[in-house]
Every structure is written in C-alpha cells, then in structure tokens.
Design an enzyme around this catalytic site. Structure first.
Site, PDB file in Angstrom:
ATOM      1  N   ASP A  82       0.767  -1.240   0.000  1.00 14.18           N
ATOM      2  CA  ASP A  82       0.000   0.000   0.000  1.00 14.18           C
ATOM      3  C   ASP A  82       0.807   1.305   0.000  1.00 14.18           C
ATOM      4  O   ASP A  82       0.876   2.009  -0.997  1.00 14.18           O
ATOM      5  CB  ASP A  82      -0.938   0.005   1.216  1.00 14.18           C
ATOM      6  CG  ASP A  82      -1.798  -1.236   1.274  1.00 14.18           C
ATOM      7  OD1 ASP A  82      -1.524  -2.190   0.538  1.00 14.18           O
ATOM      8  OD2 ASP A  82      -2.752  -1.273   2.057  1.00 14.18           O
ATOM      9  N   GLU A 140      -1.089  -9.118  12.536  1.00 10.64           N
ATOM     10  CA  GLU A 140      -0.910  -8.728  11.132  1.00 10.64           C
ATOM     11  C   GLU A 140       0.549  -8.377  10.840  1.00 10.64           C
ATOM     12  O   GLU A 140       1.109  -8.754   9.817  1.00 10.64           O
ATOM     13  CB  GLU A 140      -1.811  -7.533  10.819  1.00 10.64           C
ATOM     14  CG  GLU A 140      -1.790  -7.086   9.373  1.00 10.64           C
ATOM     15  CD  GLU A 140      -2.735  -5.925   9.124  1.00 10.64           C
ATOM     16  OE1 GLU A 140      -2.918  -5.555   7.951  1.00 10.64           O
ATOM     17  OE2 GLU A 140      -3.291  -5.366  10.098  1.00 10.64           O
TER      18      GLU A 140
END
Length: 834
Positions: free
Chosen positions: A569, A804
């Site tokens: 991202d 994560e």
C-alpha cells in the site's frame, strides 16, 4: 414525438387503409418506384443511409461490448464444475465452519445454504443490555479466540477466552446418506474462577439465506427442542437441541442451578441482519425472586404477516457457569446412522480426529523431531488450524467498473472457496494474500489447495482479470467500507498463486493421476490468459519493464501516492506517478510466473519455449541491472519521476479575504507540499521492494550484488532487527512517516511475515546452491529464522493472538488480530519448508 418526414412503407395486405394507385401521376412522384426501377438519387440516399446505419450499429455494439467485457466470463471450461460442491460429488467438503466472520458459524458449500451459529452474552452486568457476541470483532476485546485443532474437513476445536470465562466450541461430522451426513456441535462455558458466579446466555440459531426452504420449530412444554427444515440442496433435515448439561459445581452446594429457556422465531431479509433482529426481540425479565436482578431473554414468536413463514429460529439457555450444550444436525437421507452423534459418541469421535490430526501434523512438519517444546508445537498447530478454520465459502457477485462504465456494475454470480486473512477485519477473499495462504494449505492438503485455486481462477473474465478483493454475499459486504467495494479492472495484484503452484504442479506431474491431468488441462488456459493480462496491461513504456496501474497522480493529501495494487500500500514509490515509471517487484513477479508457465506448458505438451524465453529475459541479471540497479544507492530500485523532499502541511487560507467577511468553508486536512521539483531517477527507498530480485531468487548466486544484499539485510540501521526484517530502512526519509494526516505508517517500518518468509526461502536457496556467499547466506538464515519464530511465539503467549505485523523496535504485535492469514507461515518457517 414528432414524426414529420418519416414515411411508412405500405402494408399491401390492408388495401382499405392504403390504396396503391398508379393512375395518379402525383402518386408516382411521391413514391420513388416507377416501373420497378429505383430513382438514382433515392438509390444513393438509401445506400448512404444503410452505410450510416451500419456504422452506427457497429459503433454502439462495440461500445456495448467494451462495457460488457469486464463482466464476460472467460470462454474456457471451468476448473471447478458447477456441481463440484454438491454433497453427491464432494461430500467431504460439503459442511464446514465456512463462516469465518462469526465466532462459531456453520454452513454448507451451497449457493443459498442455511446457516447455523452461536451468539452469547454475559448477564447480570451493569451494561443495559449487555454486549452480544456474534461476529468476530476486535472491539469485543476478547483475550483470545483460536482454533486449537482444525483439519479443514471433518472437525475443529476452538477456545474463546472472555475475561471471566472460557468457551470451548467443538464441531465434528460423520458421513452418511445422500446429503453429506450429520454434524454435531458442543459448546462448553467454564468460569476462570469457580468461586465467582457468572451467569451467561447462550443463543444457538438456524437461519435461511433466502426463501428457498423452510424452517419449522418444534416446541415441547414451551421449550424449543428442535427445528425441522427442508432445503433444495439438503432435502429434509432436523436440528436437535437437547437439554443442557449442568456441572455440579454450578450454584451453591445442595441447590439445583437455575436454568432459563426461551426462544425466538422470526424472519430476516438478509443474513447480516440476524444480530440486530434478535436484539430487537429481547425483553427484560427478573432473574431473582426479589426482582432486583434483570436479565434479557427472547420474546417468542415474532413473524411478520407478509412473509411465507419463519426463516430465523433461536434457542436461548441462561444459567450460571459451568454448563455445556449440544446441537445435532441430522440429514433426512441418513437412515442407518445408529447412535446419535452426541455425548459419549461425540467425545470418542472428537478424540479420534484429534489423534489423527496430531499424527498428520508431525508427519508433515516434524516439529517434535526438530526439538520444539510441547507449547511451541501447540502454537504451531493453532496457527495452521486458524488458517484452515478461516476458510469460508461465499456466493455472490463483485461490484466492478471499467473506464467504459459510468457506474459500477455487478460481476456474474459465482462461488468462492477461500481462506481469509483475518476473521474480524478481513473476513473475505484477497487475491495476493491467498497465494501465500496456499503455501501452507497445500502442504497440509493439496486437494483443498487445488480446490481453492480453481475457484479463484474460475472468477477470471475474458480479459484475464480477476477482481483482487472478493466481497460476495450480504455478510461479507456488511464488513467492508463503501470506498473499497468497487473493483476496477485496470488494477492487478501480485500473482502469488504461482508460489504454491510451483510445488503443486511438480507433484501433479509426478502423480500421473487422471484427475490431476484433467485439472492441469483446465487450469492451463486460464493461467495463460492471466499471464497475458499481466504481461500486457501492466507493461511499462520500455521493453521488459512493468508498472503497477491504479496510482493516482492527482492526490494532494498523500505524501506518496498509494500503490494498493502492489499489495504494499504505502511503500514509497515515485512521488509523481507517470506512465513511464518502472516497478522492480512487478517485473520479478512476472518472471516467476513465466517460469511456472513454462513448466506447465512443457508437462502438457504445449508450446513452452516462449515462456522460457520470457523467463530468461526477465531473469537476465545484466538487463535487470540496466533497468533497476541504482549505482548511487547500491540497491535494486523503482524508477520514475520522484523527489524525497516533500511534507504534509495545513492548507493556507485563500488570499484577498476581507477580515469583515466570513471566510468560505475549506478543507483543513494536511496537503502535500513539494519542497524540491521531482526528476526522473531511481527511488532509493531501501526495503522490501529493493529485495525482490533476491526474494524470488533471480539474482545470480555468484553476483557481487548478492553479497551487498546480504550485508544490507544484517545492517541494524537498515532492515535487521531482533524480531525480523523491517519493511523499510531506518535511513529512509519515509521510515515511520504518516502518508496522510490520518493514515499511520503501514509498510514503512513494520515487520511483515510474508516478506520475511520469502526472505528465508531465498536465504535457504542461496545457502544450498554453489556460490561464494553460501556460508554468509546460511548464517543470516539461521539468525533471522530464530528471531522470527521466537518473537511471534512470545507475542502469542503474551497476547493470545497472531498479529498482522510486528513493531520493529519492540517486537509487539500490531494491526488486526487474530491475523492467521500469511502470518501463519510461521509454521513453515518452524518446519523449514520453503
């Protein structure tokens, strides 16, 4: 509408209304026929009209074709036939815990399967009403929920930890009949401190997706004891809900614990409404005789008059802990089952499945043999089990858009069998995540992995595009912010399925099984089209260069325009997106894909030389260095229009504003301010992207650049930490920086397990192939592997979760949790399977 100038041809059958006469000379002048000959002028006009109409029709048809191509399925036989998920064809995978967004949810692999699931609440608290648990939610702040053992097929054992008590959910199946047999679930509530009384309500429900079946609740003495049902894919079935088992420890000595039963029979338009509908069906009742302690119970039957009947049935049991309840699903076509799958039979079958799981786990991963301790092995089993327990079955259509569509349109409806990255935060399919998921899944069950890959490949349209985020069905869509729902066909995603396919294809070629040969034949044309999509739509301006599409050059509120399509991202790319930028990671992904395509094509007797040539070109180190090696940064880099000198500032008020006037409204979010004009150059932000030629084993084993990379990996001022490799160098100007006023750093320093896994795989490779840097690669491999496993396990023990990503300064887990998508690759790291 005016119709002047439009002449209608005569209807010769209706002479009363139109009398054709040749006696009147004026008629001959009006009608351009004379003695069967067409007037030359009229003939020319008519021909011109035909040409114009043909052009217009062709144009509009072509425009419609352009609008429709995005929703046109690829013209190739499906890898997964339409009936493959039926109980007759695939009974082993028909039922499962295929609702990963729910703490405990069961459904079948049917287009409109009935769903079953658990909700619960802690009663007699100060909250009115108490929180009701249903969907996995980080806001619930549970101390943990983890599938301790799950084989992806037949059973699963999960532990959910509230602050005051623990919930154990067990699920097991037994085959029989023509609709995939029976299943049973056992749910046990146990207080952490037996001396502290805790009253809990358990709600177990059944619901229909749409009006394609029926539910008929059965009441005995005012209690809901079973639900009889029918569904087009299941035939007749019954969900039995016997009395709960209460431990003798519950309540005071000599007193029988109080147990309250209630039920709710209603109707839901959509499955994502179940919790809200049930909350609206709660009422307040008195728990004690003094009526000083209110508790919440269900209010009975509330079915609207304008619906065909109930499709949502809930049983509530409220009592002091501990207690256990069982539910039994029985198929109407299973006629010789013998004893019910309950009590002792349930316990014996669960124990048998657990023993099979343990033996298979050690046979595949050899962790006991490698010297791991029991608690470390239990952790690894939980990581694998959460990956398998996070597999869902979805049905629906994506919302998609191309540049030819003014508004988003629906993709075709289709099923998707897939693992999910995170049950609370990302309970849906993600294209590039799923390739990493199947590195682990394929080791445990090649058949499950092939099924998953086939489902994804069958979502390919005629152009070879697959929507990168799959949001199918009302439950999945309810968890996604609106701005992320629409998928655009210009946007690719890393083709990570080629990672597990490398090993799977080799095994299928060796097996000589007819079904494997058939699978490869069906897979190949889709992979070929997929490869062509990447090799054409994502190519750069120069030969053998590639760029990620989807970057927005007009954004003003981002320090560096996002590259969501790359999967990384906010990793810094060229600051000013242009069509001539070059992305080194995408080039490496396509090189990997070309090599795998050559292997498949050769095994099937297809033309493989073209893929082999492409692979050779994209892995040629001399050409790679010319396009992507920065002599200044001494690293592999992206190239584009770039400047590092930028910052986020509050916008200045508009000029020439009179103090006596009210200023016009303005956006106060920080905007990017460029402090130095960009220039065409290498983007020397050292990090994961710089490593891709190394990560995908493209750098030659004797290249001095490999020595440079290995040195950079172990430099603490760059990527090395005691917990794993950080995503970007501490020396980078983007390290730890917000990309916008509201977006904290994501791929700008955190430790990500998927990239570390690829790094370990590369180190393992370079430590085993002949070259001058073998020993150096082995040392880095050993130290990095130890750091990763130690930290992930430590954080799991401390927090109850796999995360994560991990903080590069402290090793603490960050982001969504549990994240047993690619972070579960820790199992392969422990097993040294690369």
């Amino acid at each position: 509408m005016a119709r002047d100038g439009v002449r209608r041809r005569p209807n010769l059958k209706q002479k009363d209304s139109y009398e054709l006469s040749r006696e009147n000379e004026d008629d001959d002048k009006k009608w351009p026929y004379s003695n069967g000959n067409l007037d030359p002028l009229a003939k020319a006009v008519g021909a011109a009209v035909v040409v114009v109409m043909t052009i217009l029709i062709t144009y509009f048809r072509y425009q419609q074709y352009l609008r429709d191509i995005i929703i046109t399925p690829m013209d190739s036989p499906l890898i997964i036939p339409a009936n493959s998920s039926t109980p007759a064809v695939n009974p082993d995978r028909f039922w499962g815990t295929y609702r990963p967004q729910a703490y405990f949810g069961i459904k079948s692999r049917s287009k409109t399967s009935p769903v079953f699931g658990l909700m619960w609440m802690t009663q007699l608290t100060n909250q009115m009403p108490p929180p009701l648990r249903h969907w996995c939610d980080q806001g619930d702040q549970l101390e943990g929920y983890v599938w301790q053992k799950h084989d992806g097929l037949n059973f699963g054992v999960q532990e959910i930890r509230e602050k005051l008590y623990t919930i154990k959910t067990e699920f097991v199946k037994q085959p029989g009949g023509s609709h995939s047999g029976d299943w049973s679930a056992r749910i046990s509530f146990t207080p952490k401190n037996p001396s502290v009384p805790v009253v809990v309500s358990s709600f177990f429900y059944s619901a229909l997706d749409v009006d394609n079946g029926r539910l008929e609740p059965k009441l005995t003495k005012g209690r809901l004891t079973s639900v009889h049902g029918w569904h087009e894919d299941l035939g007749d079935f019954e969900l039995q809900m016997p009395n709960v088992a209460i431990s003798a420890e519950a309540g005071k000595t000599g007193e029988k614990p109080q147990v309250q039963h209630s039920y709710f029979i209603s109707y839901a338009q959509q499955l994502d409404q179940l919790k809200d509908i049930m909350v609206n069906g709660l009422k307040v009742e008195a728990w004690d005789k003094a009526r000083t302690k209110p508790y919440f119970s269900l209010s009975g039957r509330r079915v609207p008059r304008d619906v065909p009947g109930p499709n949502f049935v809930v049983k509530q049991v409220t009592t002091q802990l501990p207690f256990t309840m069982e539910v039994l699903f029985q198929s109407g076509s299973f006629v010789n089952r013998g004893d019910q799958l309950s009590k002792e039979k349930f316990s014996a079958l669960i124990q048998s499945k657990e023993e099979e799981f343990d033996a298979k786990f050690e046979n595949i991963f050899h962790l006991k043999q490698k010297g791991y301790q029991p608690n470390e092995i239990s952790f690894a089993k939980a990581a694998l089990s959460n990956m398998l327990g996070g597999i869902g079955y979805f049905y629906g259509s994506s919302l998609v858009q191309s540049r030819y569509n003014k508004e988003p349109i629906n993709y075709w409806e289709a099923p998707l069998y897939t693992a999910v990255p995170s049950r609370p935060f990302f309970p849906r399919g993600f294209l590039w995540d799923e390739g990493f998921h199947n590195m682990l899944i394929s080791m445990w069950s090649p058949e499950i992995s092939k099924d998953i890959i086939g489902h994804w490949m069958d979502l390919m349209n005629a152009d070879g595009w697959i929507p990168r985020e799959q949001i199918l069905g009302s439950e999945a869509r309810a968890k996604v912010p609106s701005e992320f729902v629409v998928q655009r066909n210009t946007n690719a995603n890393p083709p990570t399925f080629f990672l597990p396919l490398q090993a799977l294809i080799k095994e299928m070629i060796k097996s000589h099984k007819p079904q494997d040969k058939a699978y490869l034949k069906a897979l190949y044309p889709r992979l070929k089209t997929w490869f062509n999509y990447y090799n054409t739509t994502q190519k750069g301006d120069l030969p053998f260069t590639y760029r990620w599409h989807g970057r927005d050059p007009t954004v003003t509120k981002q320090l560096n325009p996002l590259t969501l399509t790359s999967g990384l991202d906010d990793y810094p790319r060229a600051s000013h997106p242009t069509t001539d930028e070059r992305h080194v990671d995408l080039r490496c992904w396509i090189a990997l894909a070309a090599g795998v395509m050559a292997d498949i094509a050769r095994s099937l007797g297809q033309d493989w030389q073209e893929y082999k040539n492409t692979y050779a070109l994209l892995t040629d180190n001399k050409l790679l260095d010319e396009l992507h090696w920065s002599s200044q940064g001494q690293q592999y880099s992206d190239w584009g229009l770039h400047t590092d000198k930028a910052r986020l500032e509050k916008p200045k008020p508009p000029p020439n504003h009179h103090p006596s006037q009210r200023p016009p409204p303005m956006d106060t979010d920080k905007i990017r301010v460029i402090l130095s004009e960009p220039s065409k150059q290498f983007v020397n932000a050292f990090g994961y992207v710089s490593l891709f030629p190394f990560l995908l084993k493209i750098v030659d084993a004797d290249s001095p650049k490999l020595d440079t990379i290995l040195s950079d990996l172990t430099n603490p001022t760059k990527l090395w930490t005691d917990f794993g490799l950080r995503s970007i160098s501490r020396n980078s100007k983007f390290y730890g920086r917000f990309n916008s006023e509201h977006d904290p750093p994501y791929w700008r320093g955190a430790i990500w397990i998927n990239m570390n896994y690829l790094c370990l795989s590369a180190l393992y490779h370079y430590s085993s192939v002949e070259g001058p840097y073998m020993d150096k690669a082995k040392t880095v491999y050993t130290d990095l592997r130890k750091n990763l496993v130690t930290n992930i396990f430590k954080e799991y023990e401390r927090t109850g979760y796999i995360w994560e990503n991990y903080n590069d300064k402290t090793g603490e887990g960050k982001g969504s949790h549990p994240f047993t998508g690619w972070s579960a690759l820790v199992v392969l790291i422990m097993a040294e399977t690369f």
